[in-house]
Scaffold this motif. Structure first.
Motif, PDB file in Angstrom:
ATOM      1  N   GLY A  56     -23.443  31.592 -14.916  1.00  7.82           N
ATOM      2  CA  GLY A  56     -24.439  30.948 -15.791  1.00  7.82           C
ATOM      3  C   GLY A  56     -23.770  30.430 -17.048  1.00  7.82           C
ATOM      4  N   LEU A  57     -24.203  29.272 -17.494  1.00  3.69           N
ATOM      5  CA  LEU A  57     -23.582  28.631 -18.658  1.00  3.69           C
ATOM      6  C   LEU A  57     -24.599  28.484 -19.771  1.00  3.69           C
ATOM      7  N   LYS A  58     -24.097  28.490 -20.977  1.00  2.00           N
ATOM      8  CA  LYS A  58     -24.975  28.234 -22.128  1.00  2.00           C
ATOM      9  C   LYS A  58     -24.887  26.741 -22.425  1.00  2.00           C
ATOM     10  N   ALA A  97     -25.204  29.094 -10.188  1.00  2.00           N
ATOM     11  CA  ALA A  97     -25.054  27.846  -9.429  1.00  2.00           C
ATOM     12  C   ALA A  97     -23.836  27.965  -8.519  1.00  2.00           C
ATOM     13  N   ARG A  98     -23.885  27.264  -7.387  1.00  2.00           N
ATOM     14  CA  ARG A  98     -22.803  27.351  -6.394  1.00  2.00           C
ATOM     15  C   ARG A  98     -21.991  26.072  -6.416  1.00  2.00           C
ATOM     16  N   MET A 137     -23.718  20.651 -17.622  1.00  2.00           N
ATOM     17  CA  MET A 137     -22.935  21.806 -17.146  1.00  2.00           C
ATOM     18  C   MET A 137     -21.446  21.463 -17.142  1.00  2.00           C
ATOM     19  N   PHE A 138     -21.117  20.284 -16.666  1.00  2.00           N
ATOM     20  CA  PHE A 138     -19.698  19.920 -16.632  1.00  2.00           C
ATOM     21  C   PHE A 138     -19.148  19.659 -18.033  1.00  2.00           C
ATOM     22  N   LYS A 139     -20.023  19.230 -18.917  1.00  2.00           N
ATOM     23  CA  LYS A 139     -19.571  19.023 -20.307  1.00  2.00           C
ATOM     24  C   LYS A 139     -19.147  20.366 -20.923  1.00  2.00           C
ATOM     25  N   VAL A 140     -19.931  21.401 -20.636  1.00  4.58           N
ATOM     26  CA  VAL A 140     -19.606  22.734 -21.182  1.00  4.58           C
ATOM     27  C   VAL A 140     -18.216  23.192 -20.741  1.00  4.58           C
ATOM     28  N   VAL A 141     -17.820  22.851 -19.517  1.00  9.75           N
ATOM     29  CA  VAL A 141     -16.495  23.306 -19.047  1.00  9.75           C
ATOM     30  C   VAL A 141     -15.417  22.235 -19.311  1.00  9.75           C
TER      31      VAL A 141
END
Ligand code: URA
Length: 231
Positions: A150-152, A163-164, A188-192
């Motif tokens: 899970g991401l913030k 998420a998978r 979500m991809f921005k967070v990583v």
């Protein structure tokens, strides 16, 4: 279903005209005049307009392959609405169960059954959506565990649901999520530290996209049935 909606479903009246007819006392349910448009009616109720028995048109359930540069809205804005692609009567009475961004392509479910679409959209029902994602940078590997944990997301209180992530190629993944926050996959991809360059939805629950871009078809009984359970 609300009485005003039932009238729209069974006549050519607009919602405004249906409300006016109900308030004028032109509509009866099981022989009793009802003047409140939000009254709930059920399949076995006898609804009459000026004494004529009405029958609701059946609900419609559609799969559409959305092209880029069209929007999932009932009105045209900067881009035209995807509903223009569906050549059925009263296409603009339909709504989209889970919107895609203008630049996202792929599977869109379209219906006029609000309860059915609620079961798809509501996070309560854990409906999986799978996206094929093209990325600016190669996957490092740690994203799989981070997405699972899970991401913030920026501006959100809690974490995203587990998420998978399946890696197809260094810059191509399949991501399965069970919620639909605004721009969720891109955020979500921005967070990583990565960036989504192409985004395509392939699957919603057990419904797999199988149409060429810009085409649509009615869903099968089986496809419809999986989201009727909680209705
Ligand atoms: N996530 C996004 O960022 N965009 C979409 O269109 C769908 C999911």
């Amino acid at each position: 279903m609300r009485l005003d909606k039932f009238l729209c479903r069974s006549t050519d009246l607009t919602r405004k005209e249906a409300t006016a007819a109900i308030q004028a006392g032109d509509v009866s349910v099981n022989g009793e005049v009802i003047r409140v448009e939000r009254t709930q009616v059920h399949e076995n109720n006898q609804v009459c307009l000026n004494g004529e028995l009405l029958e609701a048109r059946p609900a419609r359930y559609i799969m559409l392959h959305k092209p880029a540069d069209m929007i999932c809205s009932n009105a045209d804005e900067l881009y035209p609405s995807v509903l223009h692609l569906i050549d059925v009567e009263r296409a603009f009475d339909l709504h989209i169960a889970g919107r895609l961004d203008a630049d996202t392509t792929g599977l869109v479910l379209v219906t006029d059954d609000g309860r059915w679409s609620f079961n798809i959209i509501s996070p309560r029902y854990d409906c999986e959506k799978t996206y094929r994602v093209g990325l600016r940078d190669p996957i490092r590997g740690d994203e799989i565990d981070r997405f699972a944990a899970g991401l913030k997301l920026q501006g959100e209180e809690g974490l995203t649901r587990p998420a998978r992530l399946e890696v197809v190629a260094p810059k191509e993944v399949l991501l399965t999520i069970t919620e639909g926050k605004f721009h969720q996959v891109k955020r979500m991809f921005k967070v990583v530290g990565n960036r989504v360059v192409t985004l395509h939805r392939e699957r919603i629950g057990g419904i797999q996209l199988d149409m060429p871009e810009g085409q649509w078809r009615y869903l099968t009984e089986e496809e419809i049935g999986q989201f009727l359970g909680n209705a």
